[in-house]
Design a protein around this motif. Structure first.
Motif, PDB file in Angstrom:
ATOM      1  N   SER A 219     -58.354 101.700 -14.086  1.00 41.33           N
ATOM      2  CA  SER A 219     -58.870 102.921 -13.708  1.00 41.33           C
ATOM      3  C   SER A 219     -59.818 103.443 -14.884  1.00 41.33           C
ATOM      4  CB  SER A 219     -57.609 104.006 -13.612  1.00 41.33           C
ATOM      5  OG  SER A 219     -57.177 104.153 -14.903  1.00 41.33           O
ATOM      6  N   ASP A 221     -61.296 107.070 -16.460  1.00 43.79           N
ATOM      7  CA  ASP A 221     -61.107 108.630 -16.247  1.00 43.79           C
ATOM      8  C   ASP A 221     -62.355 109.320 -15.951  1.00 43.79           C
ATOM      9  OD1 ASP A 221     -58.630 108.295 -17.486  1.00 43.79           O
ATOM     10  OD2 ASP A 221     -59.151 108.479 -19.365  1.00 43.79           O
ATOM     11  N   HIS A 284     -59.343 114.161 -15.646  1.00 45.15           N
ATOM     12  CA  HIS A 284     -58.477 113.556 -14.786  1.00 45.15           C
ATOM     13  C   HIS A 284     -58.081 111.985 -15.450  1.00 45.15           C
ATOM     14  CE1 HIS A 284     -56.720 112.223 -10.876  1.00 45.15           C
ATOM     15  NE2 HIS A 284     -57.455 111.031 -11.265  1.00 45.15           N
ATOM     16  N   GLN A 285     -56.952 112.034 -15.575  1.00 45.10           N
ATOM     17  CA  GLN A 285     -56.659 110.704 -15.764  1.00 45.10           C
ATOM     18  C   GLN A 285     -55.830 110.000 -14.620  1.00 45.10           C
ATOM     19  OE1 GLN A 285     -53.596 110.261 -18.956  1.00 45.10           O
ATOM     20  NE2 GLN A 285     -54.019 108.440 -19.568  1.00 45.10           N
ATOM     21  N   ALA A 286     -56.261 108.512 -14.307  1.00 42.06           N
ATOM     22  CA  ALA A 286     -55.591 108.278 -13.185  1.00 42.06           C
ATOM     23  C   ALA A 286     -53.937 108.033 -13.162  1.00 42.06           C
ATOM     24  CB  ALA A 286     -56.192 106.774 -12.911  1.00 42.06           C
ATOM     25  N   SER A 287     -53.464 108.078 -11.962  1.00 41.42           N
ATOM     26  CA  SER A 287     -51.954 107.687 -11.954  1.00 41.42           C
ATOM     27  C   SER A 287     -51.603 106.335 -11.761  1.00 41.42           C
ATOM     28  CB  SER A 287     -51.345 108.522 -10.570  1.00 41.42           C
ATOM     29  OG  SER A 287     -51.738 108.076  -9.576  1.00 41.42           O
ATOM     30  N   GLU A 290     -52.911 105.296  -8.307  1.00 42.37           N
ATOM     31  CA  GLU A 290     -54.028 105.017  -7.963  1.00 42.37           C
ATOM     32  C   GLU A 290     -54.613 103.637  -8.709  1.00 42.37           C
ATOM     33  OE1 GLU A 290     -58.558 106.965  -9.359  1.00 42.37           O
ATOM     34  OE2 GLU A 290     -56.780 108.106  -9.179  1.00 42.37           O
ATOM     35  N   ALA A 291     -54.244 103.385 -10.193  1.00 47.45           N
ATOM     36  CA  ALA A 291     -54.562 102.228 -10.487  1.00 47.45           C
ATOM     37  C   ALA A 291     -53.988 101.085  -9.950  1.00 47.45           C
ATOM     38  CB  ALA A 291     -53.721 101.989 -11.863  1.00 47.45           C
ATOM     39  N   ARG A 294     -56.147 100.156  -6.750  1.00 46.57           N
ATOM     40  CA  ARG A 294     -57.412  99.628  -6.969  1.00 46.57           C
ATOM     41  C   ARG A 294     -56.943  98.177  -7.378  1.00 46.57           C
ATOM     42  NH1 ARG A 294     -61.203 102.889  -8.720  1.00 46.57           N
ATOM     43  NH2 ARG A 294     -60.867 105.046  -9.029  1.00 46.57           N
ATOM     44  N   TYR A 336     -60.667 104.950  -3.478  1.00 44.77           N
ATOM     45  CA  TYR A 336     -60.714 104.441  -4.768  1.00 44.77           C
ATOM     46  C   TYR A 336     -61.987 103.709  -5.114  1.00 44.77           C
ATOM     47  CZ  TYR A 336     -55.907 105.431  -4.033  1.00 44.77           C
ATOM     48  OH  TYR A 336     -54.780 106.325  -3.878  1.00 44.77           O
ATOM     49  N   GLU A 342     -64.984 100.938 -15.382  1.00 39.50           N
ATOM     50  CA  GLU A 342     -63.705 100.253 -14.900  1.00 39.50           C
ATOM     51  C   GLU A 342     -63.546  98.833 -15.217  1.00 39.50           C
ATOM     52  OE1 GLU A 342     -61.331  99.762 -10.746  1.00 39.50           O
ATOM     53  OE2 GLU A 342     -62.781 101.291 -11.142  1.00 39.50           O
TER      54      GLU A 342
END
Length: 411
Positions: A219, A221, A284-287, A290-291, A294, A336, A342
């Motif tokens: 991810s 940020d 925003h930090q990915a959850s 979400e990771a 991806r 995504y 990334e």
């Protein structure tokens, strides 16, 4: 400790698991993640000696499962909560397992209390709900007080209180120095429970790292920026100023902007210099979800399609409520996109050289020029005539609701 080396399982021409090598260490909850058909259940069955590997090996505390002395006292597992004789009571089910393993009968009553089934111990299991069956399966796994525990979807069917109980149970077992291996599709629960992750896709290892490192590696940020809803010109002005300052800007479905490449103080300075008011400026930090999405988008076998029967629905009545038109995103058919910074994911590559996110592998997404459609988005339809011609008759043969990509189910 569980150790797999070169673990491979084939069913005829189908390879369910290919060359898996990993370790599940004691003292931590290890999450086992992967899409449906990725080989998770097959791997767990090989760990427990229920399936023999085609190649490679897997050991528990240095021994194959079938060579462990009194294995039920060393390894506990929940693979299928429905694997219970429906005519037996909960207590008699556990008692039969205890007698086969030389476990004292008093332990049965202890684990029934641990999982909260002491009040229904004499009820036949065929009347149990899904959540009650899960609790009984967990009780069976804990029966021998083992040092190694495997759980496949342990919170399936449990209510919120039960999910919290399972989460705390897993953490407590790991804190006691036990090896805890948990397979689950609930990313939110894994984020709260697991310390380490093993992720597989189409039978191959994709990640073996801590939860924190997994999220960081898959991810990027970004900052969420929102201007007043009634001032679209301010949003466009800010977008241009941010791009000129070196940022990458993507529109969010709710009208906000996703900004990468600039720290929050710099974004604030750019907005101030452009004389644009901000309603929101937040990091925003990915959850974990979400990771995970991806990383595994290129390893998903089942994808839904458009409902071919939608053309048979009757037209809405005049004045009836209509759903809003879908918002055109800044990327094509995906939530995504690849973000600057990334880490490239070699597993998330679709056929033809395109990444699983809908963009060429070497191209990074950037802001679309003003007045043009985003890259990959459908072009705007032409102006409809005053009297539209009647629509052609829809085909009578319905298409399947699900399409399967490239392979059969890997169990």
């Amino acid at each position: 400790m569980i150790e797999a080396v070169g673990l491979t399982k084939r069913y005829g021409a189908k390879t369910a698991v290919h060359n898996l090598t990993f370790q599940v260490r004691p003292g931590a909850v290890t999450g086992f993640l992967g899409p449906n058909g990725s080989g998770k259940s097959t791997t767990m069955r090989m760990i427990l000696g229920l399936d023999n590997p085609t190649a490679g090996r897997v050991t528990i505390s240095g021994h194959p499962f079938h060579k462990l002395p009194n294995a039920p006292r060393q390894v506990g597992a929940l693979l299928d909560a429905k694997a219970v004789h429906g005519g037996r009571s909960a207590r008699h089910h556990l008692l039969s397992l205890a007698q086969l393993s030389g476990i004292p009968a008093r332990r049965v009553d202890e684990v029934l209390g641990v999982v909260g089934l002491q009040d229904v111990a004499k009820r036949r299991t065929k009347g149990f709900s899904l959540g009650m069956g899960q609790r009984l399966g967990i009780a069976a796994a804990l029966l021998g007080d083992p040092q190694v525990l495997l759980f496949d979807e342990p919170v399936n069917g449990l209510d919120p209180e039960g999910i919290l109980w399972v989460r705390n149970l897993m953490k407590r077992l790991a804190a006691e120095g036990r090896t805890v291996f948990v397979s689950s599709h609930l990313m939110s629960e894994m984020a709260l429970t697991a310390d380490h992750l093993i992720v597989i896709g189409r039978g191959q290892l994709m990640a073996d790292m801590s939860v924190k490192d997994f999220i960081s590696a898959n991810s990027a940020d970004f900052a969420r920026v929102r201007t007043p809803d009634g001032e679209p010109q301010a949003r466009e002005k800010l977008t241009g100023a941010l791009v000129e300052a070196g940022a990458n800007v993507l529109p969010e479905p709710d009208g906000a902007l996703r900004v990468t490449g600039l720290p929050l103080p710099r974004i604030s300075d750019v907005a101030h210099g452009a004389d644009v008011r901000l309603w929101e400026l937040s990091p925003h930090q990915a959850s974990l979800e979400e990771a995970y999405m991806r990383m595994t988008q290129g390893a998903v076998d089942y994808r839904s399609t458009t409902d071919q029967r939608s053309g048979f629905l009757p037209p809405p009545a005049p004045g009836a409520w209509q759903p809003p038109a879908p918002v055109q995103l800044g990327w094509a058919e995906t939530a995504y996109p690849v973000l600057p910074g990334e880490r490239p994911n070699p597993y998330a590559t679709a056929p033809g050289g395109a990444t699983a996110y809908g963009a060429p592998a070497a191209a990074a997404p950037g802001p679309a020029p003003a007045g043009t459609a985003p890259q990959g988005a459908p072009a705007a339809p032409a102006q409809a005539p005053a009297a539209a011609a009647p629509a052609p008759e829809a085909p009578t043969a319905p298409a399947p609701d699900l399409t399967k990509r490239d392979s059969e189910d890997a169990r």
